[in-house]
Design a protein around this motif. Structure first.
Motif, PDB file in Angstrom:
ATOM      1  N   ASN A 103       0.837  -1.202   0.000  1.00  0.00           N
ATOM      2  CA  ASN A 103       0.000   0.000   0.000  1.00  0.00           C
ATOM      3  C   ASN A 103       0.868   1.247   0.000  1.00  0.00           C
ATOM      4  N   ASN A 104       2.132   1.080  -0.421  1.00  0.00           N
ATOM      5  CA  ASN A 104       3.032   2.224  -0.320  1.00  0.00           C
ATOM      6  C   ASN A 104       3.771   2.602  -1.607  1.00  0.00           C
ATOM      7  N   ILE A 105       3.537   1.884  -2.709  1.00  0.00           N
ATOM      8  CA  ILE A 105       4.133   2.279  -3.991  1.00  0.00           C
ATOM      9  C   ILE A 105       3.028   2.280  -5.042  1.00  0.00           C
ATOM     10  N   LEU A 106       2.767   3.455  -5.607  1.00  0.00           N
ATOM     11  CA  LEU A 106       1.734   3.613  -6.631  1.00  0.00           C
ATOM     12  C   LEU A 106       2.406   3.588  -7.994  1.00  0.00           C
ATOM     13  N   TYR A 107       1.852   2.783  -8.905  1.00  0.00           N
ATOM     14  CA  TYR A 107       2.439   2.700 -10.238  1.00  0.00           C
ATOM     15  C   TYR A 107       1.361   2.585 -11.298  1.00  0.00           C
ATOM     16  N   VAL A 108       1.762   2.900 -12.538  1.00  0.00           N
ATOM     17  CA  VAL A 108       0.898   2.679 -13.697  1.00  0.00           C
ATOM     18  C   VAL A 108       1.220   1.271 -14.180  1.00  0.00           C
ATOM     19  N   SER A 109       0.186   0.444 -14.349  1.00  0.00           N
ATOM     20  CA  SER A 109       0.445  -0.929 -14.781  1.00  0.00           C
ATOM     21  C   SER A 109       0.820  -0.961 -16.263  1.00  0.00           C
TER      22      SER A 109
ATOM     23  N   HIS B 230       6.025  -2.229 -14.541  1.00  0.00           N
ATOM     24  CA  HIS B 230       5.348  -1.079 -13.950  1.00  0.00           C
ATOM     25  C   HIS B 230       6.114   0.212 -14.228  1.00  0.00           C
ATOM     26  N   LEU B 231       5.404   1.324 -14.095  1.00  0.00           N
ATOM     27  CA  LEU B 231       6.002   2.649 -14.169  1.00  0.00           C
ATOM     28  C   LEU B 231       5.603   3.351 -12.867  1.00  0.00           C
ATOM     29  N   THR B 232       6.572   3.561 -11.976  1.00  0.00           N
ATOM     30  CA  THR B 232       6.282   4.117 -10.652  1.00  0.00           C
ATOM     31  C   THR B 232       5.850   5.575 -10.755  1.00  0.00           C
ATOM     32  N   LEU B 233       4.754   5.894 -10.077  1.00  0.00           N
ATOM     33  CA  LEU B 233       4.299   7.288  -9.991  1.00  0.00           C
ATOM     34  C   LEU B 233       4.776   7.939  -8.701  1.00  0.00           C
ATOM     35  N   GLY B 234       4.695   7.206  -7.600  1.00  0.00           N
ATOM     36  CA  GLY B 234       5.115   7.757  -6.312  1.00  0.00           C
ATOM     37  C   GLY B 234       5.196   6.660  -5.276  1.00  0.00           C
TER      38      GLY B 234
ATOM     39  N   GLU C 103      -3.420   8.740  -6.821  1.00  0.00           N
ATOM     40  CA  GLU C 103      -4.117   7.653  -7.505  1.00  0.00           C
ATOM     41  C   GLU C 103      -5.409   8.174  -8.158  1.00  0.00           C
ATOM     42  N   LYS C 104      -6.188   8.955  -7.393  1.00  0.00           N
ATOM     43  CA  LYS C 104      -7.447   9.502  -7.928  1.00  0.00           C
ATOM     44  C   LYS C 104      -7.194  10.364  -9.149  1.00  0.00           C
ATOM     45  N   LEU C 105      -6.216  11.259  -9.050  1.00  0.00           N
ATOM     46  CA  LEU C 105      -5.939  12.178 -10.153  1.00  0.00           C
ATOM     47  C   LEU C 105      -5.308  11.484 -11.352  1.00  0.00           C
TER      48      LEU C 105
END
Length: 183
Positions: free
Chosen positions: A76-82, A118-122, A143-145
């Motif tokens: 729950n700590n790395i947000l990425y574009v699949s 993956h491509l990490t967003l934050g 994530e929402k934006l």
């Protein structure tokens, strides 16, 4: 002095700029341009002997399509574009097998069976590096934006891969070289 490398795939220029602009709302400086990780640091030694092995794989690998898709999380700590692409996983496997890092390094960097394109967003901050880390709340906002600002997610052709080298002074990864796929 620790020299580090990794190999990535760069999205098309206009989408790259869109992601950088999107990330700049949360992150001052990310330490590396947005990319899809193809091969992590494990086995990419300072002597650079592995570059010839990577070149050998790329010389026989045809350009292929990649499609980006909805944001997801590691834990729950790395947000990425699949990222969707069977050939990307195949290229990853061939490069890892050619370089043959130790089993410990393969595990440490989530390679081969554990590889998730993956491509990490934050990512959530831990340790001392506040500049690139986000709070859970900021990740949720991101994530929402992302679903609004980064759509439509592109499909694009991969015809080269990029080797990144850590610039110790600047504390960021920079382009070391691009290696073309077999056109």
């Amino acid at each position: 002095m620790k020299v580090e490398y990794f190999i990535g795939i760069v999205p098309p220029e206009e989408y790259l700029e869109r992601i950088e602009h999107f990330q700049s709302n949360w992150i001052k400086q990310s330490g590396v341009e947005p990319h899809i990780t193809l091969k992590a640091q494990g086995g990419l030694t300072p002597d650079k002997k592995w570059i010839d092995k990577v070149q050998k794989v790329c010389d026989t690998f045809k350009p292929f399509q990649v499609s980006l898709d909805k944001p997801k999380y590691f834990g729950n700590n790395i947000l990425y574009v699949s990222v969707n692409s069977n050939n990307l996983t195949k290229l990853h496997q061939e490069i890892v097998q050619e370089i043959s890092p130790s089993d410990d390094l393969i595990k440490k960097y989530f390679e081969l069976d554990a590889f998730v394109p993956h491509l990490t967003l934050g990512k959530e901050q831990y340790g001392g590096n506040i500049s690139t880390g986000l709070s859970k709340k900021e990740l949720k906002e991101m994530e929402k934006l992302a679903d609004k600002e980064l759509t439509p997610y592109p499909n694009f052709e991969v015809n080269f891969i990029r080797v990144y080298e850590l610039n110790i002074e600047k504390q960021k990864y920079e382009k070391y070289s691009d290696i073309s796929l077999n056109n």
